[in-house]
Scaffold this active site. Sequence first.
Site, PDB file in Angstrom:
ATOM      1  N   GLU A  88      19.743 -49.592  15.566  1.00  0.00           N
ATOM      2  CA  GLU A  88      19.212 -49.961  14.244  1.00  0.00           C
ATOM      3  C   GLU A  88      19.035 -48.794  13.262  1.00  0.00           C
ATOM      4  O   GLU A  88      17.913 -48.509  12.820  1.00  0.00           O
ATOM      5  CB  GLU A  88      17.885 -50.707  14.400  1.00  0.00           C
ATOM      6  CG  GLU A  88      18.008 -51.986  15.186  1.00  0.00           C
ATOM      7  CD  GLU A  88      16.673 -52.718  15.339  1.00  0.00           C
ATOM      8  OE1 GLU A  88      15.669 -52.274  14.767  1.00  0.00           O
ATOM      9  OE2 GLU A  88      16.649 -53.735  16.031  1.00  0.00           O
TER      10      GLU A  88
ATOM     11  N   GLU B 102      19.362 -57.686  20.667  1.00  0.00           N
ATOM     12  CA  GLU B 102      17.920 -57.939  20.702  1.00  0.00           C
ATOM     13  C   GLU B 102      17.645 -59.270  20.037  1.00  0.00           C
ATOM     14  O   GLU B 102      18.258 -59.610  19.023  1.00  0.00           O
ATOM     15  CB  GLU B 102      17.125 -56.847  19.971  1.00  0.00           C
ATOM     16  CG  GLU B 102      17.048 -55.542  20.720  1.00  0.00           C
ATOM     17  CD  GLU B 102      16.212 -54.484  19.994  1.00  0.00           C
ATOM     18  OE1 GLU B 102      15.288 -54.853  19.234  1.00  0.00           O
ATOM     19  OE2 GLU B 102      16.511 -53.298  20.187  1.00  0.00           O
TER      20      GLU B 102
HETATM   21  C1  BGC Z   1      13.530 -52.417  17.851  1.00  0.00           C
HETATM   22  C2  BGC Z   1      12.569 -52.423  19.008  1.00  0.00           C
HETATM   23  C3  BGC Z   1      11.307 -53.175  18.634  1.00  0.00           C
HETATM   24  C4  BGC Z   1      11.677 -54.588  18.266  1.00  0.00           C
HETATM   25  C5  BGC Z   1      10.497 -55.460  17.892  1.00  0.00           C
HETATM   26  C6  BGC Z   1      13.614 -53.742  17.123  1.00  0.00           C
HETATM   27  O1  BGC Z   1      13.779 -53.517  15.764  1.00  0.00           O
HETATM   28  O2  BGC Z   1      14.786 -51.992  18.268  1.00  0.00           O
HETATM   29  O3  BGC Z   1      12.323 -51.126  19.387  1.00  0.00           O
HETATM   30  O4  BGC Z   1      10.367 -53.165  19.658  1.00  0.00           O
HETATM   31  O5  BGC Z   1      12.516 -54.559  17.147  1.00  0.00           O
HETATM   32  O6  BGC Z   1       9.874 -54.992  16.757  1.00  0.00           O
END
Ligand code: BGC
Length: 480
Positions: free
Chosen positions: A210, A390
């Site tokens: 990111e 994610e």
């Molecule tokens: C990040 C993580 C973070 C997650 C939840 C993502 O943007 O890569 O490190 O914990 O979001 O906020």
Amino acid sequence: MILKFPDNFIFGTAISAFQTEMGSSKESVSENSDWYKWVHDENNIKDGIVSGDLPENGDGFWDLYREDISNAKYMGNNSIRLSIDWARIFPDNIEDIYANIKYEGENIVGVTLPKNSLKEMLSSSNQKAIEHYKEIFKFIKDSGLLLFLTLYHWPLPLWLHDPIKCHDNIETCEKKGWLDNKTIIEFGKYAYFISDVFSKYVDIWETINEPDIIASQGYFFGNLFGFLPGVSDISKAFKVEKNLALAHNISFKNIKKFNKNKEVGIGIAPQYFEPIKNDSETTRFVKFIKYLNNEWFLNATNFGLFDNNLDMIFDEKIENIVPPDYIGIDYYQRVKIGYKGLPDVPYIFNIDLLPCEDCTDFMWDIYPQGLRFVSNELFEKYHRPLYILENGIADAKDLKRSRFLIDHLIELKKTIDEDKIPIKGYYHWSLIDNYEWARGFSMRFGLYSVDYNTKKRHPTKAVEIYKKICNGEEFDEQYR
Ligand code: BGC
């Protein structure tokens, strides 16, 4: 209900080094990064910029990794995504180690290490940490899981970035982190070294997690999200984003050198931006926000096209850019946007953010259809295979996680089956509760929740559902 995915589909869970490693022993603690310094800073804590929770009281994945990886395996995951900690591997300054640097105009487009420098890097590195990472990686491979490794998930070594001095005065601070071209060179060296050392274990690589968030939250939103160095200057934000694009490109080539047949890519955090009105001003404004957030970086890394003054017109083309093998999508929420139309403030500050309808603990708006929408859009624009790297929910009471998971996977399946978008895998964020940056331990993203006092892991309700989905088995729809 049954949700069958293609046979070779990758199902996994994700974590990152800074957010999970510390907490189980003295060795687990890694103190030499900018994020470590940032969250310990007394003024930051006093001013409420960070929570006051400390990462050294965290999960302790460093020592408890066997249990966590076994839990991933239990859920039927066939892969795990994690990152390594640059500051742990190189706690001391290694700027003096020579690298070959290639320029195109003023832009750095290549950084490689001659044999001697590679040797010097090895002798300057923290050997114990490297051996320990190898143990973890070996355990992952022996458990039959594919290892997805992110080279860089946010903390920089302190010798490259002093977040406190830069917070106080970004013009005069000496160690400027990603604002400084020097960091691109050091990242290139780090990538070259790491791929030499760890290639044998890694199946899929990600260069940077990111970059868009590093730039926007750290350099545009000031103290709002508690991200370091808490600066508010849009031209600096996009200088950082450009440097991250160049750093990605160099590290991509360096990883490829040692991993000819493995996938190497980049992951960004595109959100689903929804205009609250259909009038032309709002539509135009939302298009601009989407362009800055979801597309600016990918235009750079896929086409070598840079828009340095943010007018939506490319003003620089860098030739020595190689498109990544895949684009990673970290999808969390819908963001509903209005346009304030105030003539006296800069265009971008006319943003009106509406509150969530179906909220997570973070007050993010749950909107599973957005995952399908964003995946379609990015594939149409960039024609790269996709991974969902994610997707998850902060839900301390475990009330919405199961529904969140199922509904997003339903949309994902439609995207693959009906829209024919090549999505190769899905990693849920997160395997375990973890240290949520400026928010500390309050945000609970884990499929396994963690008692930070005893370090015990407890399955949330979604574990059994994810397990059934990963194994292609039927599950009870009442869980939704
Ligand atoms: C990040 C993580 C973070 C997650 C939840 C993502 O943007 O890569 O490190 O914990 O979001 O906020």
